[in-house]
Design a protein around this motif. Structure first.
Motif, short mmCIF file in Angstrom:
data_model
loop_
_atom_site.label_atom_id
_atom_site.label_comp_id
_atom_site.label_asym_id
_atom_site.label_seq_id
_atom_site.Cartn_x
_atom_site.Cartn_y
_atom_site.Cartn_z
N UNK A 30 -7.42 -11.76 8.19
CA UNK A 30 -6.00 -11.86 8.59
C UNK A 30 -5.23 -10.61 8.17
N UNK A 31 -5.79 -9.45 8.45
CA UNK A 31 -5.18 -8.22 7.97
C UNK A 31 -5.21 -7.13 9.03
N UNK A 32 -4.19 -6.33 9.03
CA UNK A 32 -4.11 -5.12 9.86
C UNK A 32 -3.83 -3.95 8.91
N UNK A 33 -4.48 -2.83 9.16
CA UNK A 33 -4.37 -1.68 8.27
C UNK A 33 -3.82 -0.47 9.02
N UNK A 57 -3.28 4.14 2.59
CA UNK A 57 -3.71 3.07 3.48
C UNK A 57 -2.79 1.88 3.29
N UNK A 58 -2.08 1.53 4.34
CA UNK A 58 -1.18 0.39 4.30
C UNK A 58 -1.90 -0.85 4.80
N UNK A 59 -1.49 -2.00 4.25
CA UNK A 59 -2.05 -3.28 4.67
C UNK A 59 -0.94 -4.21 5.13
N UNK A 62 0.77 -1.24 0.00
CA UNK A 62 0.00 0.00 0.00
C UNK A 62 0.80 1.28 0.00
N UNK A 63 2.11 1.16 0.09
CA UNK A 63 2.93 2.37 0.07
C UNK A 63 2.96 3.02 -1.30
N UNK A 64 3.58 4.18 -1.35
CA UNK A 64 3.68 4.90 -2.63
C UNK A 64 4.14 6.32 -2.42
N UNK A 65 4.01 7.08 -3.49
CA UNK A 65 4.39 8.50 -3.48
C UNK A 65 3.12 9.34 -3.38
N UNK A 66 3.10 10.25 -2.43
CA UNK A 66 1.93 11.09 -2.22
C UNK A 66 2.38 12.50 -1.85
N UNK A 67 1.57 13.47 -2.19
CA UNK A 67 1.89 14.84 -1.82
C UNK A 67 1.56 15.10 -0.36
N UNK A 68 2.25 16.05 0.21
CA UNK A 68 1.96 16.43 1.59
C UNK A 68 0.48 16.79 1.72
N UNK A 69 -0.13 16.31 2.81
CA UNK A 69 -1.55 16.52 3.01
C UNK A 69 -2.41 15.39 2.49
N UNK A 70 -1.81 14.50 1.74
CA UNK A 70 -2.54 13.38 1.16
C UNK A 70 -2.69 12.21 2.11
N UNK A 72 6.97 -1.00 8.26
CA UNK A 72 6.96 -2.43 8.54
C UNK A 72 5.86 -2.77 9.54
N UNK A 73 5.30 -3.95 9.41
CA UNK A 73 4.42 -4.45 10.47
C UNK A 73 5.10 -5.65 11.14
N UNK A 74 4.84 -5.79 12.42
CA UNK A 74 5.42 -6.87 13.19
C UNK A 74 4.38 -7.47 14.13
N UNK A 75 4.51 -8.76 14.41
CA UNK A 75 3.58 -9.44 15.28
C UNK A 75 4.19 -9.62 16.66
N UNK A 76 3.38 -9.33 17.66
CA UNK A 76 3.79 -9.57 19.05
C UNK A 76 3.63 -11.05 19.38
N UNK A 77 4.21 -11.47 20.49
CA UNK A 77 3.98 -12.83 20.98
C UNK A 77 2.77 -12.87 21.92
N UNK A 78 2.19 -11.72 22.14
CA UNK A 78 1.10 -11.61 23.11
C UNK A 78 -0.15 -11.02 22.47
N UNK A 79 -1.27 -11.20 23.12
CA UNK A 79 -2.54 -10.67 22.61
C UNK A 79 -2.65 -9.17 22.83
N UNK A 80 -2.02 -8.68 23.89
CA UNK A 80 -2.08 -7.25 24.20
C UNK A 80 -0.75 -6.58 23.90
N UNK A 81 -0.80 -5.27 23.80
CA UNK A 81 0.40 -4.49 23.51
C UNK A 81 1.09 -4.14 24.82
N UNK A 82 2.24 -4.76 25.07
CA UNK A 82 2.97 -4.51 26.31
C UNK A 82 4.18 -3.61 26.12
N UNK A 83 4.56 -3.41 24.88
CA UNK A 83 5.72 -2.59 24.60
C UNK A 83 5.57 -1.93 23.25
#
Length: 125
Positions: free
Chosen positions: A77-80, A19-21, A8-16, A95-106
């Motif tokens: 199975x997607x995060x946006x 949406x990343x997937x 979903x990345x790309x080139x966009x003007x400031x203010x634009x 980049x997206x990364x997966x935690x080892x836990x269900x909640x965000x601890x860090x």
């Protein structure tokens, strides 16, 4: 080894807007928190946003609060990452990364893994 795929990345003007997937074939993906991070040239990877497994709790870096929104669709199975009012300082590989836990601890990137190749976001001023 499970790996996530960013797009979903790309080139966009400031203010634009962009949406990343973040997607994966991992069947248990919806059991874990997921975070978005970014890395600009010559800088360390930094936290952008994270969301818990159920999708009800999100955290944001101060620099993107109010402009970016993280969400997830566990059926797909997607995060946006919806990015609005983009600024030149948002230019980075995301980049997206997966935690080892269900909640965000860090919000440190060493609390996440299964990194993909990233997707380039370039904001022109």
């Amino acid at each position: 080894q499970v790996q996530l795929v960013e797009s979903g990345g790309g080139l966009v003007q400031a203010g634009g807007s962009l949406r990343l997937s973040c997607t994966t074939s991992e069947r248990t993906f919806n059991s874990y928190a997921v975070g978005w991070f970014r890395q600009a040239p010559g800088k360390d990877r930094e936290f952008v946003a994270a969301i818990n497994a159920r999708g009800g709790i999100a955290q944001y870096a101060d620099s993107v609060q109010g402009r970016f929104t993280i969400s997830r669709d566990n059926a797909k199975n997607a995060v946006y990452l919806q990015m609005n009012s983009l600024k030149s300082k948002d230019t980075a590989v995301y980049y997206c990364g997966r935690s080892r836990y269900a909640n965000v601890y860090t919000t440190s990137d060493d609390g996440f893994g299964s990194w993909g190749q990233g997707t380039q976001v370039t904001v022109s001023s």
